[in-house]
Scaffold this motif. Structure first.
Motif, PDB file in Angstrom:
ATOM      1  N   LYS A   1       0.829  -1.209   0.000  1.00 59.38           N
ATOM      2  CA  LYS A   1       0.000   0.000   0.000  1.00 59.38           C
ATOM      3  C   LYS A   1       0.858   1.252   0.000  1.00 59.38           C
ATOM      4  N   TRP A   2       1.938   1.229   0.778  1.00 63.31           N
ATOM      5  CA  TRP A   2       2.801   2.399   0.846  1.00 63.31           C
ATOM      6  C   TRP A   2       3.490   2.644  -0.499  1.00 63.31           C
ATOM      7  N   LEU A   3       3.977   1.584  -1.135  1.00 59.10           N
ATOM      8  CA  LEU A   3       4.627   1.742  -2.443  1.00 59.10           C
ATOM      9  C   LEU A   3       3.659   2.315  -3.474  1.00 59.10           C
ATOM     10  N   TRP A   4       2.410   1.895  -3.408  1.00 63.95           N
ATOM     11  CA  TRP A   4       1.384   2.412  -4.296  1.00 63.95           C
ATOM     12  C   TRP A   4       1.083   3.874  -3.971  1.00 63.95           C
TER      13      TRP A   4
ATOM     14  N   THR B   1      -0.168   0.447  -9.715  1.00 63.72           N
ATOM     15  CA  THR B   1      -1.228  -0.292  -9.033  1.00 63.72           C
ATOM     16  C   THR B   1      -0.624  -1.091  -7.881  1.00 63.72           C
ATOM     17  N   ARG B   2      -1.471  -1.486  -6.958  1.00 59.24           N
ATOM     18  CA  ARG B   2      -0.988  -2.326  -5.857  1.00 59.24           C
ATOM     19  C   ARG B   2      -0.553  -3.674  -6.371  1.00 59.24           C
ATOM     20  N   ARG B   3      -1.204  -4.163  -7.397  1.00 62.12           N
ATOM     21  CA  ARG B   3      -0.830  -5.462  -7.965  1.00 62.12           C
ATOM     22  C   ARG B   3       0.604  -5.433  -8.498  1.00 62.12           C
ATOM     23  N   LEU B   4       0.984  -4.357  -9.166  1.00 62.97           N
ATOM     24  CA  LEU B   4       2.363  -4.217  -9.643  1.00 62.97           C
ATOM     25  C   LEU B   4       3.342  -4.148  -8.478  1.00 62.97           C
ATOM     26  N   ALA B   5       2.934  -3.482  -7.406  1.00 57.27           N
ATOM     27  CA  ALA B   5       3.783  -3.410  -6.214  1.00 57.27           C
ATOM     28  C   ALA B   5       3.970  -4.802  -5.611  1.00 57.27           C
ATOM     29  N   VAL B   6       2.893  -5.569  -5.539  1.00 58.57           N
ATOM     30  CA  VAL B   6       2.964  -6.933  -4.993  1.00 58.57           C
ATOM     31  C   VAL B   6       3.884  -7.797  -5.854  1.00 58.57           C
TER      32      VAL B   6
ATOM     33  N   ASP C   1      12.195   3.512   8.152  1.00 56.81           N
ATOM     34  CA  ASP C   1      12.627   2.284   7.480  1.00 56.81           C
ATOM     35  C   ASP C   1      13.338   2.651   6.178  1.00 56.81           C
ATOM     36  N   THR C   2      14.327   1.855   5.820  1.00 57.68           N
ATOM     37  CA  THR C   2      15.056   2.062   4.577  1.00 57.68           C
ATOM     38  C   THR C   2      14.586   1.025   3.557  1.00 57.68           C
ATOM     39  N   LEU C   3      14.156   1.509   2.389  1.00 56.92           N
ATOM     40  CA  LEU C   3      13.680   0.626   1.331  1.00 56.92           C
ATOM     41  C   LEU C   3      14.635   0.693   0.145  1.00 56.92           C
ATOM     42  N   ILE C   4      14.924  -0.454  -0.414  1.00 55.31           N
ATOM     43  CA  ILE C   4      15.700  -0.529  -1.646  1.00 55.31           C
ATOM     44  C   ILE C   4      14.745  -1.067  -2.706  1.00 55.31           C
TER      45      ILE C   4
ATOM     46  N   ILE D   1      14.231   6.476   2.298  1.00 57.85           N
ATOM     47  CA  ILE D   1      13.922   6.385   3.723  1.00 57.85           C
ATOM     48  C   ILE D   1      12.505   6.900   3.913  1.00 57.85           C
ATOM     49  N   VAL D   2      11.686   6.122   4.597  1.00 61.04           N
ATOM     50  CA  VAL D   2      10.273   6.464   4.799  1.00 61.04           C
ATOM     51  C   VAL D   2      10.183   7.618   5.786  1.00 61.04           C
ATOM     52  N   ASP D   3       9.516   8.710   5.360  1.00 64.37           N
ATOM     53  CA  ASP D   3       9.318   9.880   6.214  1.00 64.37           C
ATOM     54  C   ASP D   3       7.905   9.962   6.780  1.00 64.37           C
ATOM     55  N   ASP D   4       6.951   9.401   6.046  1.00 62.84           N
ATOM     56  CA  ASP D   4       5.557   9.486   6.472  1.00 62.84           C
ATOM     57  C   ASP D   4       4.791   8.294   5.895  1.00 62.84           C
ATOM     58  N   LEU D   5       3.641   8.017   6.457  1.00 56.04           N
ATOM     59  CA  LEU D   5       2.796   6.910   6.002  1.00 56.04           C
ATOM     60  C   LEU D   5       1.485   7.480   5.480  1.00 56.04           C
ATOM     61  N   SER D   6       0.946   6.829   4.447  1.00 55.53           N
ATOM     62  CA  SER D   6      -0.326   7.277   3.896  1.00 55.53           C
ATOM     63  C   SER D   6      -1.079   6.076   3.351  1.00 55.53           C
ATOM     64  N   GLU D   7      -2.350   5.995   3.682  1.00 55.75           N
ATOM     65  CA  GLU D   7      -3.199   4.909   3.205  1.00 55.75           C
ATOM     66  C   GLU D   7      -3.812   5.235   1.852  1.00 55.75           C
ATOM     67  N   ILE D   8      -3.804   6.516   1.472  1.00 55.98           N
ATOM     68  CA  ILE D   8      -4.438   6.922   0.223  1.00 55.98           C
ATOM     69  C   ILE D   8      -3.394   7.398  -0.767  1.00 55.98           C
ATOM     70  N   ARG D   9      -3.724   7.283  -2.031  1.00 54.58           N
ATOM     71  CA  ARG D   9      -2.831   7.731  -3.101  1.00 54.58           C
ATOM     72  C   ARG D   9      -3.246   9.147  -3.474  1.00 54.58           C
ATOM     73  N   GLY D  10      -2.381  10.088  -3.188  1.00 52.69           N
ATOM     74  CA  GLY D  10      -2.686  11.479  -3.471  1.00 52.69           C
ATOM     75  C   GLY D  10      -1.909  11.981  -4.665  1.00 52.69           C
ATOM     76  N   PRO D  11      -1.862  13.297  -4.831  1.00 53.81           N
ATOM     77  CA  PRO D  11      -1.106  13.885  -5.930  1.00 53.81           C
ATOM     78  C   PRO D  11       0.393  13.575  -5.806  1.00 53.81           C
ATOM     79  N   ALA D  12       1.091  13.681  -6.909  1.00 55.80           N
ATOM     80  CA  ALA D  12       2.519  13.355  -6.933  1.00 55.80           C
ATOM     81  C   ALA D  12       3.312  14.224  -5.964  1.00 55.80           C
ATOM     82  N   LYS D  13       2.955  15.487  -5.842  1.00 55.03           N
ATOM     83  CA  LYS D  13       3.682  16.372  -4.926  1.00 55.03           C
ATOM     84  C   LYS D  13       3.538  15.907  -3.471  1.00 55.03           C
TER      85      LYS D  13
END
Length: 122
Positions: free
Chosen positions: A5-8, A15-20, A45-48, A59-71
């Motif tokens: 969800k975070w990657l999406w 899509t989440r499917r592509l992330a999975v 957390d550090t993601l590669i 490095i993850v700075d914040d968490l979001s459940e929704i997909r917002g604008p690119a900015k």
């Protein structure tokens, strides 16, 4: 929060499917370890992430459940300086290797030579 969800939400994948699928192909690591789509991630957390021939270390700075604008999505993480420099260097190398630009357009004599070379291969 779930990794897929975070990657999406961070717009690394459309899509989440592509992330999975990327996670299942070991193209995403969390803190240097293999991850699963439902893995819980937290701030700092550090993601590669390997995507389209490029490797992002973020490095993850914040968490979001929704997909917002690119900015807004870019505020969810920051990329390390080393990762950014390496990606830019790799892009430049790919440009030089795959798209060498000639200094000038071929003139009449060069075109004649090219035709002669092509005839030899036919």
């Amino acid at each position: 929060m779930r990794l897929d969800k975070w990657l999406w939400a961070a717009r690394f994948f459309k899509t989440r499917r592509l992330a999975v699928e990327a996670i299942e192909k070991n193209q995403v690591q969390v803190n240097g370890d293999r991850a699963k789509p439902a893995r819980t991630i937290k701030i700092e957390d550090t993601l590669i992430i390997q995507k389209a021939g490029e490797t992002f270390t973020v490095i993850v700075d914040d968490l979001s459940e929704i997909r917002g604008p690119a900015k807004v999505a870019t505020l969810l993480y920051h990329e390390t300086e080393e990762s950014l420099a390496k990606r830019m260097e790799d892009r430049e190398m790919k440009k030089l290797v795959h798209n060498p630009k000639p200094d000038k357009a071929p003139d009449k004599k060069d075109r004649q030579r090219l035709r002669e070379l092509r005839k030899g291969y036919e």
